[in-house]
Design a protein around this motif. Structure first.
Motif, mmCIF file in Angstrom:
data_model
loop_
_atom_site.group_PDB
_atom_site.id
_atom_site.type_symbol
_atom_site.label_atom_id
_atom_site.label_comp_id
_atom_site.label_asym_id
_atom_site.label_seq_id
_atom_site.Cartn_x
_atom_site.Cartn_y
_atom_site.Cartn_z
ATOM 1 N N PHE A 40 31.723 -7.197 -7.880
ATOM 2 C CA PHE A 40 32.655 -8.089 -7.187
ATOM 3 C C PHE A 40 32.452 -9.562 -7.554
ATOM 4 O O PHE A 40 33.093 -10.441 -6.959
ATOM 5 N N VAL A 41 31.588 -9.847 -8.515
ATOM 6 C CA VAL A 41 31.345 -11.234 -8.917
ATOM 7 C C VAL A 41 32.604 -11.798 -9.566
ATOM 8 O O VAL A 41 33.275 -11.104 -10.348
ATOM 9 N N PRO A 42 32.972 -13.045 -9.259
ATOM 10 C CA PRO A 42 34.175 -13.635 -9.860
ATOM 11 C C PRO A 42 34.134 -13.608 -11.390
ATOM 12 O O PRO A 42 33.071 -13.764 -11.998
ATOM 13 N N ARG A 43 35.289 -13.449 -11.997
ATOM 14 C CA ARG A 43 35.369 -13.362 -13.455
ATOM 15 C C ARG A 43 34.892 -14.642 -14.134
ATOM 16 O O ARG A 43 34.384 -14.592 -15.265
ATOM 17 N N ALA A 65 22.644 11.689 -7.756
ATOM 18 C CA ALA A 65 21.342 11.598 -8.411
ATOM 19 C C ALA A 65 20.268 11.124 -7.443
ATOM 20 O O ALA A 65 19.161 11.658 -7.407
ATOM 21 N N CYS A 66 20.567 10.114 -6.632
ATOM 22 C CA CYS A 66 19.601 9.578 -5.656
ATOM 23 C C CYS A 66 20.353 8.756 -4.624
ATOM 24 O O CYS A 66 20.959 7.731 -4.967
ATOM 25 N N THR A 67 20.310 9.188 -3.376
ATOM 26 C CA THR A 67 21.048 8.478 -2.325
ATOM 27 C C THR A 67 20.528 7.059 -2.138
ATOM 28 O O THR A 67 21.299 6.124 -1.932
ATOM 29 N N SER A 68 19.212 6.885 -2.191
ATOM 30 C CA SER A 68 18.630 5.559 -1.980
ATOM 31 C C SER A 68 19.067 4.587 -3.065
ATOM 32 O O SER A 68 19.387 3.421 -2.782
ATOM 33 N N ALA A 69 19.081 5.043 -4.310
ATOM 34 C CA ALA A 69 19.523 4.182 -5.401
ATOM 35 C C ALA A 69 20.986 3.800 -5.219
ATOM 36 O O ALA A 69 21.377 2.644 -5.449
ATOM 37 N N ALA A 70 21.809 4.750 -4.805
ATOM 38 C CA ALA A 70 23.226 4.473 -4.579
ATOM 39 C C ALA A 70 23.415 3.468 -3.446
ATOM 40 O O ALA A 70 24.266 2.577 -3.525
ATOM 41 N N TRP A 71 22.630 3.606 -2.389
ATOM 42 C CA TRP A 71 22.719 2.693 -1.252
ATOM 43 C C TRP A 71 22.398 1.264 -1.674
ATOM 44 O O TRP A 71 23.134 0.324 -1.362
ATOM 45 N N VAL A 72 21.313 1.101 -2.403
ATOM 46 C CA VAL A 72 20.912 -0.239 -2.839
ATOM 47 C C VAL A 72 21.945 -0.815 -3.806
ATOM 48 O O VAL A 72 22.351 -1.976 -3.691
ATOM 49 N N GLY A 73 22.415 -0.004 -4.761
ATOM 50 C CA GLY A 73 23.421 -0.483 -5.695
ATOM 51 C C GLY A 73 24.714 -0.877 -5.005
ATOM 52 O O GLY A 73 25.342 -1.881 -5.355
ATOM 53 N N MET A 74 25.119 -0.084 -4.011
ATOM 54 C CA MET A 74 26.318 -0.407 -3.237
ATOM 55 C C MET A 74 26.161 -1.756 -2.553
ATOM 56 O O MET A 74 27.075 -2.585 -2.538
ATOM 57 N N LEU A 75 24.987 -2.009 -1.991
ATOM 58 C CA LEU A 75 24.767 -3.267 -1.289
ATOM 59 C C LEU A 75 24.696 -4.455 -2.248
ATOM 60 O O LEU A 75 25.139 -5.556 -1.897
ATOM 61 N N TRP A 76 24.152 -4.258 -3.429
ATOM 62 C CA TRP A 76 24.190 -5.348 -4.411
ATOM 63 C C TRP A 76 25.632 -5.768 -4.654
ATOM 64 O O TRP A 76 25.948 -6.961 -4.702
ATOM 65 N N ALA A 77 26.521 -4.777 -4.809
ATOM 66 C CA ALA A 77 27.935 -5.087 -5.023
ATOM 67 C C ALA A 77 28.525 -5.802 -3.806
ATOM 68 O O ALA A 77 29.181 -6.842 -3.933
ATOM 69 N N ALA A 78 28.284 -5.248 -2.619
ATOM 70 C CA ALA A 78 28.845 -5.828 -1.393
ATOM 71 C C ALA A 78 28.364 -7.259 -1.183
ATOM 72 O O ALA A 78 29.141 -8.136 -0.780
ATOM 73 N N HIS A 79 27.099 -7.506 -1.458
ATOM 74 C CA HIS A 79 26.553 -8.844 -1.226
ATOM 75 C C HIS A 79 27.032 -9.842 -2.276
ATOM 76 O O HIS A 79 27.143 -11.036 -2.009
ATOM 77 N N GLY A 80 27.334 -9.343 -3.476
ATOM 78 C CA GLY A 80 27.957 -10.215 -4.463
ATOM 79 C C GLY A 80 29.338 -10.659 -4.002
ATOM 80 O O GLY A 80 29.766 -11.793 -4.243
ATOM 81 N N ARG A 81 30.044 -9.779 -3.323
ATOM 82 C CA ARG A 81 31.356 -10.133 -2.761
ATOM 83 C C ARG A 81 31.218 -11.233 -1.721
ATOM 84 O O ARG A 81 32.030 -12.159 -1.653
ATOM 85 N N PHE A 82 30.169 -11.135 -0.902
ATOM 86 C CA PHE A 82 29.932 -12.174 0.097
ATOM 87 C C PHE A 82 29.557 -13.504 -0.565
ATOM 88 O O PHE A 82 30.055 -14.563 -0.182
ATOM 89 N N ILE A 94 23.732 -19.454 -8.448
ATOM 90 C CA ILE A 94 23.346 -18.037 -8.436
ATOM 91 C C ILE A 94 23.720 -17.349 -9.744
ATOM 92 O O ILE A 94 22.913 -16.604 -10.321
ATOM 93 N N TRP A 95 24.952 -17.564 -10.246
ATOM 94 C CA TRP A 95 25.469 -16.785 -11.371
ATOM 95 C C TRP A 95 25.675 -17.593 -12.647
ATOM 96 O O TRP A 95 26.245 -17.084 -13.615
ATOM 97 N N GLY A 96 25.217 -18.826 -12.681
ATOM 98 C CA GLY A 96 25.471 -19.666 -13.847
ATOM 99 C C GLY A 96 24.901 -19.112 -15.138
ATOM 100 O O GLY A 96 25.405 -19.390 -16.232
ATOM 101 N N THR A 97 23.848 -18.328 -15.036
ATOM 102 C CA THR A 97 23.208 -17.758 -16.225
ATOM 103 C C THR A 97 23.660 -16.335 -16.512
ATOM 104 O O THR A 97 23.875 -15.956 -17.661
#
Length: 373
Positions: A40-43, A65-82, A94-97
């Protein structure tokens, strides 16, 4: 969608994640390479400004494959949206690099305190259940200040992690406690919580950044349970196709086994359909109270269907299938932990749905009643 090698690596470490209560470094690297954090990071920062439908599919696949990995990855995406709702200078920091920045968050309930300082705030507090905190590069925390509650982006090096996560399910998420002690946060790394939850209103803002958090929050939280339930069904089906000890007859000769297959598979399919419809709504339909409430309802009902499905599989499977260290046991624990999340609780969601839909229909019902007299 993650590549086959990425899914293979995640699956190989699933049991270890459950035992160690954290994701392996190799899994973190694979999830980062797969693009979860940039979804969800801006283009303009190199992100994808992705759709909720695509994230649902990706997270569900990962959860097989792994519920815990999916949960963490989902939250990385959600928090990028925030984080995309921070002022532009903060986004650049945060994203300049790179857009592949892993962000953890602790927003509800707000905790700690924030005091005004020259150019920003001094933030202090303790936040529990911060998923993926051990591999985060930034952490979003919500804290009250004089004008209300604000969200503050804090670099990981300013956060102390207390090893407190020892839950029944989602054990590999490493959802430990975050402690911040008098960290300075400049104005450009903060945003009011209410604005973050409401969504942005800048002209030209991408759809994924403009919709309210509640529209898609439930379906994103439920996505890992969908994949976990699908994997549980696959494991159970392999057992059901095998032969019972002693008799040599297939397990599915039993009417109870056949009934379990029919009901559990139907519940999992129904949950997937509900979540896919909710994701499509979040991506395309005009936003209103009824749409938000409908999506919340669908996600909560889907979570209940998935929990019921894995319950049936767990009860019907043989003793070896229910082994305490086995995969079905872990998946059963994971699905129930997801379904117990506050966002997916049916009682408050049902209240919100009734309020939004019955109140909206009241004028039409009143008019129809008048015409029938």
């Amino acid at each position: 969608m993650p590549s086959t090698p990425a899914l293979s690596t995640v699956a190989e470490h699933a049991r270890r994640a459950d035992a160690d209560r954290t994701l392996a470094t190799a899994v973190v690297a694979e999830l980062t390479s797969a693009g979860l954090a940039r979804h969800f990071v801006p283009r303009r920062w190199g992100g994808a400004e992705g759709e909720f439908s695509a994230l649902l599919d990706e997270v569900a696949d990962l959860a097989e494959a792994c519920t815990s990995a999916a949960w963490v990855g989902m939250l990385w995406a959600a928090h990028g949206r925030f984080a995309a709702l921070l002022p532009e200078e903060g986004q650049r920091e945060i994203w300049g690099t790179t857009p592949d920045v892993r962000i953890s968050a602790a927003l509800m309930p707000p905790a700690g305190r924030a005091e005004p300082a020259d150019g920003g705030w001094r933030v202090t507090g303790t936040w529990e259940c911060v998923s993926g905190i051990g591999s985060a590069q930034w952490v979003l925390v919500a804290a009250p200040e004089a004008q209300g509650v604000r969200v503050f982006a804090v670099p990981a090096e300013a956060v102390e992690v207390l090893d407190t996560w020892d839950a029944t399910g989602l054990r590999g998420t490493g959802s430990h406690t975050a402690v911040v002690r008098d960290a300075f946060v400049p104005h450009h790394l903060s945003v009011p919580l209410a604005e973050l939850l409401r969504g942005g209103d800048t002209p030209g803002l991408a759809r994924c950044h403009s919709v309210p958090a509640q529209l898609a929050g439930g379906l994103m939280f439920c996505a890992p349970a969908l994949g976990a339930a699908r994997r549980a069904l696959a494991l159970w089906s392999a057992w059901a196709a095998g032969k019972a000890p002693g008799s040599g007859r297939p397990h599915h000769d039993s009417a109870a086994v056949r009934e379990t297959l029919a009901l559990a598979s139907a519940h999992i399919d129904a949950a997937g359909l509900l979540l896919r419809r909710a994701a499509r709504r979040a991506d395309t339909e005009p936003v209103g109270a009824a749409l938000v409430a409908g999506n919340q309802r669908d996600a909560a009902v889907a979570a209940r269907l998935l929990a019921d499905a894995v319950d049936r599989l767990f009860r019907t499977g043989g003793a070896h299938l229910r082994d305490g260290s086995g995969d079905l046991n872990r998946l059963w624990r994971d699905v129930h932990t997801v379904a117990s999340h506050g966002v997916l609780r049916l009682e408050p969601v049902a209240a919100a749905y009734a309020s939004a839909t019955l109140a909206a229909d009241a004028p039409a019902r009143s008019s129809a009643a008048s015409r029938s007299r």
